[in-house]
Scaffold this motif. Structure first.
Motif, PDB file in Angstrom:
ATOM      1  N   PRO A  32     -17.477  -6.034 -81.236  1.00  0.00           N
ATOM      2  CA  PRO A  32     -17.108  -6.198 -79.823  1.00  0.00           C
ATOM      3  C   PRO A  32     -18.340  -6.167 -78.917  1.00  0.00           C
ATOM      4  O   PRO A  32     -19.290  -5.421 -79.163  1.00  0.00           O
ATOM      5  N   PRO A  34     -20.076  -5.147 -75.457  1.00  0.00           N
ATOM      6  CA  PRO A  34     -19.845  -4.172 -74.382  1.00  0.00           C
ATOM      7  C   PRO A  34     -19.323  -4.829 -73.111  1.00  0.00           C
ATOM      8  O   PRO A  34     -19.713  -5.959 -72.789  1.00  0.00           O
ATOM      9  N   GLU A  35     -18.464  -4.138 -72.419  1.00  0.00           N
ATOM     10  CA  GLU A  35     -17.885  -4.680 -71.184  1.00  0.00           C
ATOM     11  C   GLU A  35     -18.943  -4.893 -70.114  1.00  0.00           C
ATOM     12  O   GLU A  35     -18.873  -5.837 -69.325  1.00  0.00           O
ATOM     13  N   GLN A  36     -19.926  -3.999 -70.043  1.00  0.00           N
ATOM     14  CA  GLN A  36     -20.984  -4.082 -69.045  1.00  0.00           C
ATOM     15  C   GLN A  36     -22.331  -4.255 -69.734  1.00  0.00           C
ATOM     16  O   GLN A  36     -22.530  -3.803 -70.862  1.00  0.00           O
ATOM     17  N   ALA A 243     -24.159  -8.739 -74.505  1.00  0.00           N
ATOM     18  CA  ALA A 243     -23.490  -8.579 -73.211  1.00  0.00           C
ATOM     19  C   ALA A 243     -24.202  -9.375 -72.129  1.00  0.00           C
ATOM     20  O   ALA A 243     -23.565 -10.008 -71.271  1.00  0.00           O
ATOM     21  N   ARG A 246     -23.409 -13.058 -72.602  1.00  0.00           N
ATOM     22  CA  ARG A 246     -22.078 -13.375 -72.084  1.00  0.00           C
ATOM     23  C   ARG A 246     -22.110 -13.578 -70.569  1.00  0.00           C
ATOM     24  O   ARG A 246     -21.521 -14.529 -70.047  1.00  0.00           O
ATOM     25  N   GLU A 247     -22.806 -12.709 -69.872  1.00  0.00           N
ATOM     26  CA  GLU A 247     -22.922 -12.872 -68.421  1.00  0.00           C
ATOM     27  C   GLU A 247     -23.628 -14.173 -68.074  1.00  0.00           C
ATOM     28  O   GLU A 247     -23.216 -14.904 -67.166  1.00  0.00           O
ATOM     29  N   ARG A 330     -16.885 -15.070 -80.253  1.00  0.00           N
ATOM     30  CA  ARG A 330     -16.719 -14.087 -79.186  1.00  0.00           C
ATOM     31  C   ARG A 330     -16.955 -14.706 -77.807  1.00  0.00           C
ATOM     32  O   ARG A 330     -16.481 -14.181 -76.798  1.00  0.00           O
TER      33      ARG A 330
END
Length: 343
Positions: A32, A34-36, A243, A246-247, A330
């Motif tokens: 997974p 990280p969300e941030q 992460a 992704r941003e 992902r």
């Protein structure tokens, strides 16, 4: 100096193919993200056009992590930087990623975009040499000398065009030439090759310079438009960098949308002021580029890429591999989700 004319047998025996007896084998990462983005995260990114678009649009202010921008583009430069561990993320078409995995450089695609009108706005056309007679369609490539750049999008397009015409590399002579600068137009004009893929402003310049001598171009009617962000596996295995990527993928999609919505500003500020093109060339390139979209699913994209892998393997002597090795799922919906959130 004349360039070697490569038969299919000689090409397959070359050092490029010799490195790829076995296809890449590795597990697909699915940890997974990280969300941030953790504080202190930093990426080195080679994506000059998006960098400029982010700056011009103001979207660059939304980056929450540190970026070192590298003036690197194209497959060979990007792969070299990846190997040196000097780059985390790059922008390229699909072919360099496919070949990287054949040559022991594990990379994964994390973003994909395509033209909204790929046939009406192709990236490449085929330039026909002034001395080449009777080349009006892809079927007429039989028996001709064709400029070929293995490991790059132009080379794959040549193979796709041959397949579409019912031909193979045994029906033509491939002349290995780098696709950089004016190499292809000069090779055509000097009768080193009969046919070569041309893109960007090379097309109108070629016709302007050599049209009076009989030079022409023909369209191929094939998709040649994949655009990707990709990263080495070891970068994607770092949760903080994943992460940040992704941003960036979301901003990458929004930056391209901004360019599509502001074509004249892009022409004036990037193509003319930054890149130094004449207004005529800039207007031509903007029109030829067209607009882009990002699909929310990679299913169809993977099907096309698998066909490309299989074609390259069959024609060039490589071991085919599963397209799933190329895509980090992902990130599949990240770009489309970013555009939907901003609409």
């Amino acid at each position: 100096m004349s360039h070697p004319i490569l038969s299919r047998r000689l090409f397959i025996a070359s050092g490029l193919a010799a490195l790829a007896v076995a296809g890449p084998v590795r597990a697909q990462g699915d940890a997974p993200i990280p969300e941030q983005v953790p504080p202190g995260t930093r990426l080195v990114i080679g994506d000059p056009q998006t960098q400029f678009a982010l700056q011009l649009s103001g979207l660059i202010d939304e980056l929450s992590f540190d970026v070192e921008w590298a003036n690197i583009s194209g497959g060979p430069q990007t792969s070299e930087a990846f190997r040196a561990r000097a780059l985390d993320l790059g922008s390229v078409a699909e072919i360099p990623g496919i070949f990287a995995n054949w040559n022991n450089l594990p990379v994964r695609f994390v973003a994909y975009r395509e033209k909204t009108d790929p046939i009406g706005h192709p990236i490449y056309v085929f330039g026909i040499a002034p001395g080449a007679r009777g080349v009006a369609s892809l079927k007429d490539f039989a028996g001709k000398r064709i400029a070929f750049s293995p490991g790059q999008a132009q080379g794959a397009l040549v193979l796709r065009a041959l397949k579409a015409a019912g031909l193979t590399t045994a029906d033509v002579t491939l002349v290995e030439l780098p696709s950089t600068g004016d190499v292809y137009p000069v090779a055509l004009a000097s009768n080193q090759v009969d046919i070569a893929p041309l893109g960007g402003t090379s097309t109108p310049r070629y016709l302007t310079q050599y049209g009076k001598d009989g030079a022409t171009v023909i369209s191929h009617g094939l998709r040649d438009d994949p655009g990707h962000l990709y990263a080495p596996q070891w970068v994607l295995d770092d949760p903080a960098k994943a992460a940040a990527i992704r941003e960036y993928v979301g901003l990458w999609a929004r930056a391209r949308q901004w360019v599509d919505e502001n074509p004249q500003l892009w022409i004036d500020e990037y193509l003319i002021r930054d890149q130094g093109l004449s207004r005529e060339d800039a207007e031509y390139l903007s029109e030829a580029t067209g607009t882009y979209a990002v699909p929310g699913s990679w299913d169809e994209v993977k099907t096309r890429h698998q066909a490309t892998i299989d074609l390259l393997a069959a024609e060039l002597g490589y071991q085919p591999y599963d397209v799933e090795l190329l895509f980090d799922n992902r990130f599949e919906t990240v770009a489309a989700d970013a555009l939907a959130a901003g609409s």
